[in-house]
Write a protein that holds these residues in place. Structure first.
Motif, PDB file in Angstrom:
ATOM      1  N   ARG A 250       5.490 -64.693   3.286  1.00 36.63           N
ATOM      2  CA  ARG A 250       5.734 -65.019   4.539  1.00 36.63           C
ATOM      3  C   ARG A 250       4.295 -64.988   5.409  1.00 36.63           C
ATOM      4  O   ARG A 250       4.257 -65.610   6.368  1.00 36.63           O
ATOM      5  CB  ARG A 250       6.678 -63.682   5.413  1.00 36.63           C
ATOM      6  N   GLN A 251       3.498 -64.269   5.018  1.00 40.11           N
ATOM      7  CA  GLN A 251       2.215 -64.228   5.642  1.00 40.11           C
ATOM      8  C   GLN A 251       1.511 -65.485   5.927  1.00 40.11           C
ATOM      9  O   GLN A 251       1.071 -66.102   6.891  1.00 40.11           O
ATOM     10  CB  GLN A 251       1.180 -63.017   5.253  1.00 40.11           C
TER      11      GLN A 251
ATOM     12  N   ARG B  82      11.361 -59.551  18.067  1.00 43.69           N
ATOM     13  CA  ARG B  82      11.253 -60.895  17.350  1.00 43.69           C
ATOM     14  C   ARG B  82      10.359 -61.882  17.604  1.00 43.69           C
ATOM     15  O   ARG B  82       9.737 -62.663  16.769  1.00 43.69           O
ATOM     16  CB  ARG B  82      12.724 -61.942  18.117  1.00 43.69           C
ATOM     17  N   MET B  83       9.573 -61.541  18.597  1.00 41.59           N
ATOM     18  CA  MET B  83       8.423 -62.070  19.111  1.00 41.59           C
ATOM     19  C   MET B  83       7.323 -61.596  18.137  1.00 41.59           C
ATOM     20  O   MET B  83       6.494 -62.366  17.538  1.00 41.59           O
ATOM     21  CB  MET B  83       7.889 -61.835  20.432  1.00 41.59           C
ATOM     22  N   ILE B  84       7.246 -60.354  17.848  1.00 44.44           N
ATOM     23  CA  ILE B  84       6.396 -59.985  16.918  1.00 44.44           C
ATOM     24  C   ILE B  84       6.459 -60.556  15.323  1.00 44.44           C
ATOM     25  O   ILE B  84       5.331 -60.798  14.849  1.00 44.44           O
ATOM     26  CB  ILE B  84       6.147 -58.422  16.820  1.00 44.44           C
ATOM     27  N   LEU B  85       7.787 -60.674  14.988  1.00 39.61           N
ATOM     28  CA  LEU B  85       8.095 -60.935  13.698  1.00 39.61           C
ATOM     29  C   LEU B  85       8.077 -62.554  13.480  1.00 39.61           C
ATOM     30  O   LEU B  85       8.551 -63.052  12.386  1.00 39.61           O
ATOM     31  CB  LEU B  85       9.209 -60.255  13.296  1.00 39.61           C
ATOM     32  N   SER B  86       7.701 -63.305  14.339  1.00 38.06           N
ATOM     33  CA  SER B  86       7.385 -64.569  14.526  1.00 38.06           C
ATOM     34  C   SER B  86       5.986 -64.967  13.861  1.00 38.06           C
ATOM     35  O   SER B  86       5.445 -65.919  14.059  1.00 38.06           O
ATOM     36  CB  SER B  86       7.674 -65.435  15.650  1.00 38.06           C
ATOM     37  N   ARG B  87       5.299 -63.736  13.907  1.00 38.68           N
ATOM     38  CA  ARG B  87       3.701 -63.685  13.483  1.00 38.68           C
ATOM     39  C   ARG B  87       3.817 -63.246  12.047  1.00 38.68           C
ATOM     40  O   ARG B  87       4.542 -62.432  11.639  1.00 38.68           O
ATOM     41  CB  ARG B  87       3.011 -62.820  14.300  1.00 38.68           C
ATOM     42  N   PRO B  88       2.592 -63.481  11.430  1.00 33.89           N
ATOM     43  CA  PRO B  88       2.313 -63.180  10.028  1.00 33.89           C
ATOM     44  C   PRO B  88       2.079 -61.888   9.763  1.00 33.89           C
ATOM     45  O   PRO B  88       0.886 -61.615   9.014  1.00 33.89           O
ATOM     46  CB  PRO B  88       1.291 -64.355   9.656  1.00 33.89           C
ATOM     47  N   ILE B  89       2.824 -60.835  10.102  1.00 35.51           N
ATOM     48  CA  ILE B  89       2.350 -59.534  10.071  1.00 35.51           C
ATOM     49  C   ILE B  89       3.630 -58.967   8.887  1.00 35.51           C
ATOM     50  O   ILE B  89       4.852 -59.270   9.575  1.00 35.51           O
ATOM     51  CB  ILE B  89       2.390 -58.718  11.367  1.00 35.51           C
ATOM     52  N   SER B  90       3.251 -58.298   8.017  1.00 36.81           N
ATOM     53  CA  SER B  90       4.431 -57.604   7.324  1.00 36.81           C
ATOM     54  C   SER B  90       5.232 -56.469   7.931  1.00 36.81           C
ATOM     55  O   SER B  90       4.822 -55.895   8.923  1.00 36.81           O
ATOM     56  CB  SER B  90       3.784 -57.198   5.795  1.00 36.81           C
ATOM     57  N   ARG B  91       6.373 -56.264   7.302  1.00 31.17           N
ATOM     58  CA  ARG B  91       7.176 -55.390   8.238  1.00 31.17           C
ATOM     59  C   ARG B  91       6.543 -53.811   7.844  1.00 31.17           C
ATOM     60  O   ARG B  91       6.452 -53.171   8.627  1.00 31.17           O
ATOM     61  CB  ARG B  91       8.784 -55.581   8.045  1.00 31.17           C
TER      62      ARG B  91
ATOM     63  N   THR C  34      11.462 -57.958  22.061  1.00 33.16           N
ATOM     64  CA  THR C  34       9.929 -58.005  21.398  1.00 33.16           C
ATOM     65  C   THR C  34       9.673 -57.924  20.159  1.00 33.16           C
ATOM     66  O   THR C  34       8.657 -58.804  19.655  1.00 33.16           O
ATOM     67  CB  THR C  34       9.231 -57.080  22.371  1.00 33.16           C
TER      68      THR C  34
ATOM     69  N   PHE D  15      11.272 -68.524  21.938  1.00 31.09           N
ATOM     70  CA  PHE D  15      12.667 -68.137  21.891  1.00 31.09           C
ATOM     71  C   PHE D  15      13.287 -68.423  23.252  1.00 31.09           C
ATOM     72  O   PHE D  15      12.472 -68.121  24.093  1.00 31.09           O
ATOM     73  CB  PHE D  15      12.946 -66.780  21.342  1.00 31.09           C
TER      74      PHE D  15
ATOM     75  N   ILE E 111      16.557 -59.718  11.716  1.00 32.76           N
ATOM     76  CA  ILE E 111      16.319 -59.595  13.170  1.00 32.76           C
ATOM     77  C   ILE E 111      16.625 -60.661  13.684  1.00 32.76           C
ATOM     78  O   ILE E 111      16.124 -61.771  13.542  1.00 32.76           O
ATOM     79  CB  ILE E 111      14.788 -59.262  13.439  1.00 32.76           C
TER      80      ILE E 111
ATOM     81  N   GLN F 297      -4.886 -53.670  16.145  1.00 38.10           N
ATOM     82  CA  GLN F 297      -3.037 -53.718  16.050  1.00 38.10           C
ATOM     83  C   GLN F 297      -2.600 -52.318  16.563  1.00 38.10           C
ATOM     84  O   GLN F 297      -1.863 -52.037  17.609  1.00 38.10           O
ATOM     85  CB  GLN F 297      -2.397 -54.073  14.923  1.00 38.10           C
TER      86      GLN F 297
ATOM     87  N   GLN G  97      12.628 -63.972   9.635  1.00 37.75           N
ATOM     88  CA  GLN G  97      13.263 -62.774  10.328  1.00 37.75           C
ATOM     89  C   GLN G  97      14.711 -62.478   9.797  1.00 37.75           C
ATOM     90  O   GLN G  97      15.236 -61.348  10.008  1.00 37.75           O
ATOM     91  CB  GLN G  97      13.411 -63.179  11.889  1.00 37.75           C
TER      92      GLN G  97
ATOM     93  N   LEU H 257       3.844 -53.252  10.083  1.00 34.87           N
ATOM     94  CA  LEU H 257       4.121 -53.096  11.360  1.00 34.87           C
ATOM     95  C   LEU H 257       4.631 -51.495  11.713  1.00 34.87           C
ATOM     96  O   LEU H 257       4.351 -50.688  12.534  1.00 34.87           O
ATOM     97  CB  LEU H 257       5.236 -53.755  11.950  1.00 34.87           C
TER      98      LEU H 257
END
Lengths: 300, 282
Positions: A69-70, B104-113, B102, A80, B280, B7, A50, B116
């Motif tokens: 990253r993936q 930050r929650m999403i980007l703790s997952r393995p999805i590319s920006r 939220t 958090f 982020i 998604q 992040q 998204l």
């Protein structure tokens, strides 16, 4: 599971994390300690891709986070501080939304996790009706949905009452015991870290100042209990002589490196002070942490 | 593909689950009721449409059809309210998630920006389409209550348009114009979404987007800048009006579609770049 090598992060001109190297082995509950603004959350942000590091290398689950990253986050769950959700949607919908960013998740898996965290019967309620404790459980549920090998918890007890903190502690221990998860716990609640973690790292002003086991923190004995006729005057003499670098609570002193208690006795007796007691303070994590942080301040 | 569908479905749940998403629909509905009542009972409003056509030999009874009034009420709404509400939603798409935490929650997952952002763009485009179709549908519904069915009589003197269509062709033109109105709405949404990828508040993203649109409108209509009008995005927003010309200038519509596609692509690339390099934090 996590490996940071000489990681730096600048926000503009400000150095938020300086040359951080860290190793979180598989199967550990690893505590990341530090005061507010010490750089813990920035470090966690970098582990999750992040926040982009200015320099250094970050490996999570064997993959370089900035480049891959993936793959790195495929088996990672994170919570958090003060977890936020889409309050206008139900808990179930929130879990569906968040889990689908990792992989398609069958309803049976969501049901299993909802039961595991104890939200059964309330999963169709809107999240805005949830208490802090229920939000914490929901945060845990979303982190567990992708069947993680690594759980990153950033101040998970934030905003919880004592009962909630106890419950979270038991849950973390259960996760470690039953699922064998590796857990990185960032906190400034020293008591919690002491009860949960096997290894810790302490951060201060963006730098790592200690990494080791809890047992090692107990062995480090740099705070001494000192009872004299006039504690303030004694401290003044010892400070001027460069023999201590910190004092607290009107009876504890932090000896400078290379200074022994015998030298302190000789100095104070020579200055005409009466000494009633001097000896190492039994160490808990709090006194160890304070000695590290205050010692750094004294040295600075 | 299945992941993308899931998604996207989730993104639509998020978007249409929020009460503020419906502010635009509500505002449109109220505005359309007011305009319909004005056309029904206010002579000034009726005369605006009727007088030019009476000079051409048509009677007020013929001219004041539900389709004619629906199109007339869309002119001001499409130029003023529609950009405002798509900007609000576009500005919210990324910036509100960042503000609420939220993201930050999403980007703790393995999805590319980039993925998204692509999902959010598609969700925003669907919202824009639903908004315009809702707008057009409500216009038809409301005018059907107050006016009789009939042909389409379009009077837009500022564009040099004064056209008469039989009911069948009138409906065709109405639907075609709505399609190009959707393209306008999507372009404004893309602009707001691009801005919301930068480190700014949702309201700021919406305000800057609407300001850009208004500034383009002002500059485009300045006589001194007449030679440069093709450089402004709003110039291509007038395409939907071309659908109401007796003979549709397809080359102009094709040119406008290509330009709007280019604008959208540019907005997406700039937004993706800004979002990709951004830190982020909580």
């Amino acid at each position: 599971m996590i490996q940071l090598q000489n990681v730096k992060k600048y926000f503009g001109q400000r150095l938020a994390v300086n040359d951080l190297s860290l190793h979180v082995p598989k199967g550990e509950i690893f505590g990341l300690l530090g005061h507010n603004g010490a750089g813990k959350s920035t470090a966690i942000g970098m582990m999750l891709g992040q926040v982009w590091p200015s320099d250094g290398e970050i490996l999570v689950c064997g993959h370089e986070v900035t480049r891959n990253r993936q793959q790195a986050l495929q088996k990672v769950g994170a919570i958090f501080e003060a977890p936020v959700f889409y309050d206008y949607l139900s808990a179930w919908r929130n879990l569906e939304i968040l889990s689908h960013y990792t992989a398609p998740t069958p309803a049976s898996r969501i049901r299993e996790i909802v039961d595991w965290v104890g939200l059964s019967g309330r999963e169709q309620s809107k999240v805005r009706t949830y208490s802090h404790g229920m939000r914490a459980r929901l945060a845990l549920a979303q982190a567990l949905l992708p069947q993680p090998d690594l759980l990153i918890l950033d101040e998970p007890n934030d905003g919880l009452d004592p009962e909630g903190i106890h419950e979270m502690r038991q849950t973390i221990l259960r996760l470690h015991r039953e699922m064998g998860l590796t857990i990185l716990l960032s906190s400034h609640q020293l008591n919690e870290v002491e009860q949960l973690c096997t290894r810790i790292a302490v951060m201060n002003q963006g730098e790592k100042v200690f990494e080791g086991t809890i047992a090692e923190t107990r062995r480090a004995q740099s705070w001494f209990k000192l009872r004299t006729g006039d504690f303030a005057a004694s401290v003044k003499i010892l400070r001027e002589a460069g023999m201590i670098i910190g004092e607290r609570e009107g009876s504890l002193v932090l000896l400078a490196e290379g200074t022994g208690s015998d030298a302190v006795v000789v100095k104070l007796v020579g200055a005409g002070h009466r000494i009633f007691e001097i000896g190492p303070e039994s160490q808990n994590l709090e006194s160890f942490y304070l000695s590290l942080v205050q010692g750094r301040k004294g040295a600075a | 593909m299945k992941m993308f569908y899931l998604q996207l479905r989730n993104e639509l749940w998020k978007l249409f689950g929020k009460k503020r998403t419906y502010i635009g629909f509500g505002a449109f509905f109220v505005t359309e009721i007011v305009i319909a009542l004005l056309f029904r009972y206010n002579h000034g409003a009726r005369n605006f449409v009727v007088r030019p056509l009476e000079r051409m030999g048509y009677t007020a009874e013929e001219v004041l059809s539900s389709l004619t009034i629906a199109v007339s009420m869309l002119f001001p709404i499409a130029n003023l309210l529609m950009p405002l509400y798509v900007s609000l939603v576009g500005g919210d798409l990324m910036a509100k998630e960042a503000e609420d935490g939220t993201l930050r929650m999403i980007l703790s997952r393995p999805i590319s920006r980039v993925r998204l952002l692509a999902i959010k763009w598609v969700a925003g485009a669907i919202f824009s389409a639903v908004l315009v179709l809702g707008l057009a549908g409500c216009a038809i519904l409301l005018t059907s209550i107050f006016f009789t069915p009939g042909g389409l009589y379009v009077v837009a003197p500022w564009e040099g348009i004064m056209s008469v269509f039989e009911p069948g062709r009138g409906w065709q033109r109405f639907l075609l114009a709505d399609f190009f109105l959707i393209c306008n709405a999507i372009s404004i949404m893309s602009l707001a979404l691009m801005l919301s990828c930068f480190n700014m508040k949702p309201a700021a993203a919406a305000i800057v987007a609407i300001s850009v649109v208004v500034l383009n409108l002002i500059l485009q209509d300045m006589p001194a800048l007449a030679d440069l009008k093709e450089w402004f995005i709003t110039y291509y927003f007038r395409t939907w009006l071309n659908c109401y010309r007796e003979i549709i200038p397809w080359w102009k519509i094709g040119q406008a579609c290509c330009m709007l596609f280019g604008f959208n692509l540019t907005f997406f690339i700039i937004g993706a770049t800004a979002f990709q390099v951004r830190d982020i934090k909580s």
